[in-house]
Design a protein around this motif. Structure first.
Motif: not given
Ligand SMILES: [Zn+2]
Length: 347
Positions: A32, A114, A141, A180, A201, A212, A269
């Motif tokens: 990502h 995302e 997200y 996410h 990620h 997260r 990321d």
């Protein structure tokens, strides 16, 4: 074989050769990265990945806060830019395409979404995005939507539409991602999916307390699908102020000790900011909603920091330093994601 140092006793060793995908052991796969979500985005960052010997990178083409016309304009522009330089880039449809790109020194670029809002509540959309080069998607997200829960919102679980969307993503040959996503919802996605599920990620919560990040239960559930947890280099998710390859390796080792190195990957990321190219029209998005201060974000104080992309150079040595042997290192750097993609992608 030398005995690795610093490893918890009792981790099962993968049988020799098990991480090899059609003979390639050295694929490097960044799960990502974020260029500006703007048709004018400069592709210089992709050149840096290529120069570092990265063979595949997943480039974000839209998030839940981006309107579909913007997502389409970005996909069209990015595809055109990649197609204009066939000497440098490949838009892969299969892992064999990634291997061919690697063999000729080109970078394979797949797209990721995302959030499920670009799917317009329509289970026919994942297959359409797959035709456009999207290879990976997560459903929320940070915030809840009609399909799934975000990790910084009220927990409800996967919706009925969400269950149909998981099946549609499986059918379309997209990698189902749970970054996410809310905890309970991610567990429900992983149990509903007929294919391996990844976190492209996300980092272990045990090493950095941030919403997260993912619990041991989520990591075990991901491994049970045959999937991979890819370590992010974002400062808050690593729990350090100035991220470096050694921090990524430390988080990778935690996941490897919990479920085995074949379930670990890399998704640095990195958010590549470019002057004058914003991710949405001015004033159309409230950052405090998508990145709530209560969840530990405060852009008034500091932007996110990432490891430099040159971390790719140091990762092999850092992964050995935390006790991985060569086959495990090869898997973490790319072999594991290639194995999952070979199982999931339609090509
Ligand atoms: Zn993200």
């Amino acid at each position: 074989m030398p005995v690795p140092r610093g490893r918890r006793a009792g981790r099962r060793r993968a049988p020799p050769g098990s991480l090899r995908i059609r003979g390639v052991t050295t694929l490097r796969w960044d799960a990502h990265t974020c260029l500006p979500l703007n048709p004018a985005a400069d592709f210089a960052p992709l050149e840096r990945f290529r120069a570092l010997g990265v063979n595949y990178v997943s480039v974000n083409v839209g998030m839940d806060m981006n309107a579909v016309p913007q997502v389409m304009a970005v996909i069209a522009a990015f595809r055109a830019k990649l197609a204009a330089r066939p000497d440098l880039y490949v838009i892969p449809e299969s892992v064999a395409d990634v291997e061919r790109a690697a063999a000729s020194g080109r970078l394979a670029v797949g797209f990721d979404l995302e959030g499920a809002l670009p799917l317009l509540d329509d289970p026919a959309m994942p297959a359409l995005y797959a035709r456009l080069g999207v290879r990976q998607i997560h459903f929320a997200y940070n915030r809840n939507n009609s399909v799934a829960d975000g990790c910084h919102d009220v927990e409800r679980g996967l919706t009925a539409l969400g269950r149909r969307m998981v099946a549609a993503v499986n059918d379309a040959g997209l990698l189902m991602d749970c970054s996410h996503t809310g905890r309970r919802c991610s567990l429900e996605i992983m149990s509903a999916s007929r294919r391996p599920v990844v976190f492209s990620h996300a980092n272990p919560l045990a090493l950095a307390a941030h919403g997260r990040n993912v619990t041991d239960e989520q990591i075990r559930a991901c491994a049970a699908t045959g999937g991979v947890v890819c370590i992010s280099s974002v400062s808050a998710f690593l729990g350090v102020a100035a991220p470096a390859a050694a921090d990524v390796a430390r988080h990778a080792a935690y996941v490897a000790d919990l479920v085995g190195a074949r379930h670990v990957g890399i998704g640095l990321d990195i958010g590549w900011r470019q002057a004058g190219l914003e991710d949405w029209p001015a004033g159309s998005v409230d950052p405090a909603y998508w990145w709530p201060r209560s969840a530990g974000y405060d852009f008034a104080i500091a932007r996110m920091a990432y490891a430099p992309v040159e971390a790719w150079q140091e990762l092999p040595a850092e992964l050995r330093r935390v006790g991985m042997h060569d086959d495990e290192v090869a898997g973490v750097l790319g072999g594991n994601m290639a194995r999952v993609a070979a199982e999931v992608w339609p090509g």
